[in-house]
Design a protein around this motif. Structure first.
Motif, PDB file in Angstrom:
ATOM      1  N   SER A 167       0.835  -1.205   0.000  1.00 46.52           N
ATOM      2  CA  SER A 167       0.000   0.000   0.000  1.00 46.52           C
ATOM      3  C   SER A 167       0.867   1.253   0.000  1.00 46.52           C
ATOM      4  N   ARG A 193       0.045   5.780   0.259  1.00 47.82           N
ATOM      5  CA  ARG A 193      -0.911   6.881   0.263  1.00 47.82           C
ATOM      6  C   ARG A 193      -0.252   8.097  -0.364  1.00 47.82           C
ATOM      7  N   SER A 205      -0.418  12.075  -1.540  1.00 49.32           N
ATOM      8  CA  SER A 205      -1.027  13.339  -1.133  1.00 49.32           C
ATOM      9  C   SER A 205      -0.871  14.364  -2.244  1.00 49.32           C
ATOM     10  N   TYR A 255      -6.096  13.022  -0.947  1.00 49.75           N
ATOM     11  CA  TYR A 255      -5.323  11.808  -0.743  1.00 49.75           C
ATOM     12  C   TYR A 255      -5.777  10.720  -1.717  1.00 49.75           C
ATOM     13  N   GLN A 301      -5.435   6.741  -1.413  1.00 48.60           N
ATOM     14  CA  GLN A 301      -4.999   5.537  -0.709  1.00 48.60           C
ATOM     15  C   GLN A 301      -5.002   4.384  -1.692  1.00 48.60           C
TER      16      GLN A 301
END
Length: 121
Positions: free
Chosen positions: A17, A19, A21, A79, A81
């Motif tokens: 994973s 994330r 921004s 964001y 994700q």
């Protein structure tokens, strides 16, 4: 002056994973939609996900169920994700500002410089 700055990219193993921004400035953030696009080497830029000023979202079929877009208007940040990453997600990811959620890059007026995501073992 509109400015969009992406961050959070990097190298991740398949199944991992990240994330991303997108920090925005220079405009009234809460009034605009923000989209994420990506471009892999030797491929066209493609739509990933977008979020409207009201929080409604859209995403590409290829990322549905794996990627989630959200926004924090207090921080002027959107964001992305990204879960269950696959090698085919490898690309430079860009955020862009537009008036509404659209899947076409031409509908967005200003773009960030991008952040690179590499999914590899």
């Amino acid at each position: 002056q509109v400015q969009l700055v992406e961050s959070g990219g990097g190298l991740v193993q398949p199944g991992g994973s990240l994330r991303l921004s997108c920090a925005a400035s220079g405009f009234t953030f809460g009034l605009y939609a923000i989209g994420w696009f990506r471009q892999a080497p030797e491929k066209e830029r493609e739509f990933v996900a977008a979020i409207s000023r009201y929080g409604t979202t859209d995403s590409a079929d290829s990322v549905k169920g794996r990627f989630t877009i959200s926004r924090d208007n207090a921080k002027n940040t959107v964001y992305l994700q990204m879960n269950s990453l696959k090698p085919e997600d490898t690309a430079v990811y860009y955020c862009a500002v537009g008036r509404a959620v659209r899947q076409t890059a031409d509908e967005y007026t200003d773009w960030g410089q991008g952040t690179e995501v590499t999914v590899s073992s």
